[in-house]
Scaffold this motif. Structure first.
Motif, PDB file in Angstrom:
ATOM      1  N   LYS A   1      -5.848   1.610  -3.929  1.00 55.90           N
ATOM      2  CA  LYS A   1      -4.847   2.664  -3.774  1.00 55.90           C
ATOM      3  C   LYS A   1      -4.520   3.185  -5.160  1.00 55.90           C
ATOM      4  CE  LYS A   1      -4.357   1.593   0.566  1.00 55.90           C
ATOM      5  NZ  LYS A   1      -4.915   2.417   1.606  1.00 55.90           N
ATOM      6  N   ARG A   2      -4.279   4.485  -5.233  1.00 58.58           N
ATOM      7  CA  ARG A   2      -3.941   5.036  -6.532  1.00 58.58           C
ATOM      8  C   ARG A   2      -2.836   6.072  -6.426  1.00 58.58           C
ATOM      9  NH1 ARG A   2      -7.590   6.572  -9.641  1.00 58.58           N
ATOM     10  NH2 ARG A   2      -9.529   5.803  -8.735  1.00 58.58           N
ATOM     11  N   LEU A   3      -2.209   6.294  -7.594  1.00 56.18           N
ATOM     12  CA  LEU A   3      -1.240   7.358  -7.690  1.00 56.18           C
ATOM     13  C   LEU A   3      -2.009   8.592  -8.123  1.00 56.18           C
ATOM     14  CD1 LEU A   3       1.795   7.171  -7.192  1.00 56.18           C
ATOM     15  CD2 LEU A   3       2.145   7.147  -9.640  1.00 56.18           C
TER      16      LEU A   3
ATOM     17  N   PHE B   1       1.946   3.721  -3.098  1.00 55.89           N
ATOM     18  CA  PHE B   1       1.123   4.714  -3.786  1.00 55.89           C
ATOM     19  C   PHE B   1       1.100   6.079  -3.093  1.00 55.89           C
ATOM     20  CE2 PHE B   1      -0.123   0.583  -5.203  1.00 55.89           C
ATOM     21  CZ  PHE B   1      -0.389   0.734  -6.554  1.00 55.89           C
ATOM     22  N   SER B   2       1.800   6.199  -1.979  1.00 52.93           N
ATOM     23  CA  SER B   2       1.898   7.490  -1.286  1.00 52.93           C
ATOM     24  C   SER B   2       3.337   7.961  -1.337  1.00 52.93           C
ATOM     25  CB  SER B   2       1.478   7.352   0.179  1.00 52.93           C
ATOM     26  OG  SER B   2       0.151   6.900   0.271  1.00 52.93           O
TER      27      SER B   2
ATOM     28  N   PRO C   1       0.784  -1.240   0.000  1.00 52.84           N
ATOM     29  CA  PRO C   1       0.000   0.000   0.000  1.00 52.84           C
ATOM     30  C   PRO C   1       0.825   1.306   0.000  1.00 52.84           C
ATOM     31  CG  PRO C   1      -0.988  -1.596   1.455  1.00 52.84           C
ATOM     32  CD  PRO C   1       0.290  -2.207   0.989  1.00 52.84           C
ATOM     33  N   PRO C   2       1.903   1.413   0.791  1.00 55.52           N
ATOM     34  CA  PRO C   2       2.623   2.694   0.816  1.00 55.52           C
ATOM     35  C   PRO C   2       3.262   3.074  -0.518  1.00 55.52           C
ATOM     36  CG  PRO C   2       3.216   1.361   2.711  1.00 55.52           C
ATOM     37  CD  PRO C   2       2.448   0.477   1.787  1.00 55.52           C
TER      38      PRO C   2
END
Lengths: 255, 188
Positions: free
Chosen positions: B76-78, B26-27, B23-24
């Motif tokens: 999750k997205r960019l 994408f942040s 998950p991270p």
């Protein structure tokens, strides 16, 4: 009477004599014991040597067998990598004797791969690399000579062989999982605790730490920020509350 | 930890990197070192993805909802901003100039999973091997002809082809002539 109760001046000399003879007897026993132990040890070592010679091929080719053999050596205090195990006569290590000189080389080449891997992944995992991941990655082997079939124990052995170089590579265990730490940094208790929780849960939040460990918000926040600054955790901001994840298992074949 | 081994449907056997299920990923990471590692991973991922799907040009806004920038499983997205940052990195020297913006508004970019000069080398090598130096070839037959069906540059973007050939022209290894849609090329 006086000898029985030992109250005269002569008693001092008597006592000295007794103590001396006890000491002499004791050291006799000790050296006899030592000699017999020595003999046993030599017999054992030569047996171990024979065993190793007999199974050299298997030790060489089978990582599990090699690990068990290494464990056996460890249990009896023989370090197969060290040069001076077999008394005096030859400087070669047990490994080298058994498997020819290429076995030290084997561990050194594993060590080289481990160092490479630790360095190339340091930015993403803060210098903390799971032994299992390391193992898989070495086995996939993008480097020259292709993959090496290695066990976790081989990796550990390889890391140990780096010790004389003052490499600062250390094996440490967090929540029953072994890691190679390639950055000479001590983790404090709180940081270790969070890493343990991460091992179990995969991710943590500040709230979770507060609720489960009874930490003050500031304490939880500080630990997380420290881990974040050292690349030991990554943050996911696309949640109600930021989630912090352990970056283990991110190594890709095609990178 | 990662829901590993998840198959991404409808994107025929492209193997997503492990970080894609992290998950991270994408942040944007606040720590500089981590961020660099993250950008490098994104760059490699985008190049592999584009190569697999033979995408030469990305228009960011249109790509945000595709599997490249949106992981439907993780939700999750960019973001557009972060996608731009990734392309910026790819454009930069540190990013090995693996992308090139089209225009200053930074809306779309070439993705150089092979750079023009790398394409040029491939084509020049093929021309050499097949003994066609000095022969005039049309640009069309160079990328659509039967003889190149097995070549990696078969079906490549015409614009990329022109850019690639230009790198050869500059080195004096080829000459391009003719009008827009009827161009030919001669290799020396």
């Amino acid at each position: 009477m006086s000898t029985r109760r030992g109250v005269g001046l002569g008693a001092f000399t008597n006592r000295n004599a007794t103590a001396q003879s006890y000491a002499a007897h004791g050291s006799n026993l000790k050296s006899a014991n030592a000699a017999s132990l020595q003999a046993q040890l030599e017999v054992f070592q030569s047996l171990l040597h024979n065993f190793a010679l007999e199974h050299a091929a298997t030790i060489k080719s089978n990582p599990t067998f090699r690990a068990e053999f290494a464990r056996m050596c460890n249990a009896i205090g023989v370090d197969p990598l060290a040069g001076s195990n077999i008394k005096g006569k030859k400087a070669d290590s047990l490994w080298a004797k058994v498997l020819g000189h290429d076995v030290n080389d084997f561990y050194f080449s594993v060590a080289v791969r481990v160092v490479e891997l630790c360095q190339s992944t340091r930015a993403e995992n803060g210098g903390l690399l799971g032994l299992k991941e390391c193992c898989e990655s070495v086995a996939r082997g993008r480097a020259i000579g292709g993959g090496l079939q290695v066990s976790e124990d081989d990796i550990e052995q390889a890391v140990k062989s780096l010790e004389p170089l003052g490499s600062g590579f250390v094996i440490l265990t967090i929540a029953h999982k072994r890691f190679i730490r390639s950055v000479p940094k001590e983790l404090n208790t709180d940081q270790s605790t969070v890493l343990e929780v991460l091992q179990l849960l995969g991710s943590v939040t500040v709230t979770l730490l507060q609720l489960n460990l009874g930490w003050e918000p500031a304490r939880a926040e500080t630990v997380i920020q420290d881990l974040l600054a050292d690349s030991l955790v990554w943050v996911d901001l696309q949640c109600r509350e930021p989630e912090y994840w352990s970056p283990q298992g991110l190594i890709d074949e095609n990178e | 930890m990662n829901p590993a081994g998840q198959k991404q449907e409808n994107t025929s056997d492209f193997v997503f990197p492990k970080s894609y299920n992290f998950p991270p990923f994408f942040s944007p990471q606040p720590t500089t070192l981590t961020r660099e590692a993250q950008l490098r991973k994104w760059s490699i991922f985008i190049q592999r993805y584009c190569k697999h799907h033979r995408i030469f040009q990305l228009t960011l806004i249109e790509t945000l909802d595709t599997p490249l920038f949106y992981n439907a499983t993780l939700k999750k997205r960019l973001s557009l901003k972060d996608a731009k940052a990734v392309i910026d990195y790819m454009v930069s020297k540190e990013g090995d100039e693996r992308a090139e913006w089209l225009g200053s508004e930074r809306a779309s970019a070439w993705i150089w999973w092979r750079k023009p000069e790398e394409w040029a080398n491939l084509i020049a090598a093929w021309v050499d091997e097949t003994g066609q130096k000095g022969t005039v070839l049309t640009l069309y037959e160079l990328v659509q002809g039967e003889t190149v069906e097995k070549q990696e540059f078969y079906g490549m973007d015409m614009e990329v082809l022109r850019k690639s050939l230009q790198t050869l022209v500059k080195k004096g290894k080829a000459q391009v002539f003719g009008a827009e849609d009827q161009q030919g090329v001669k290799f020396f």
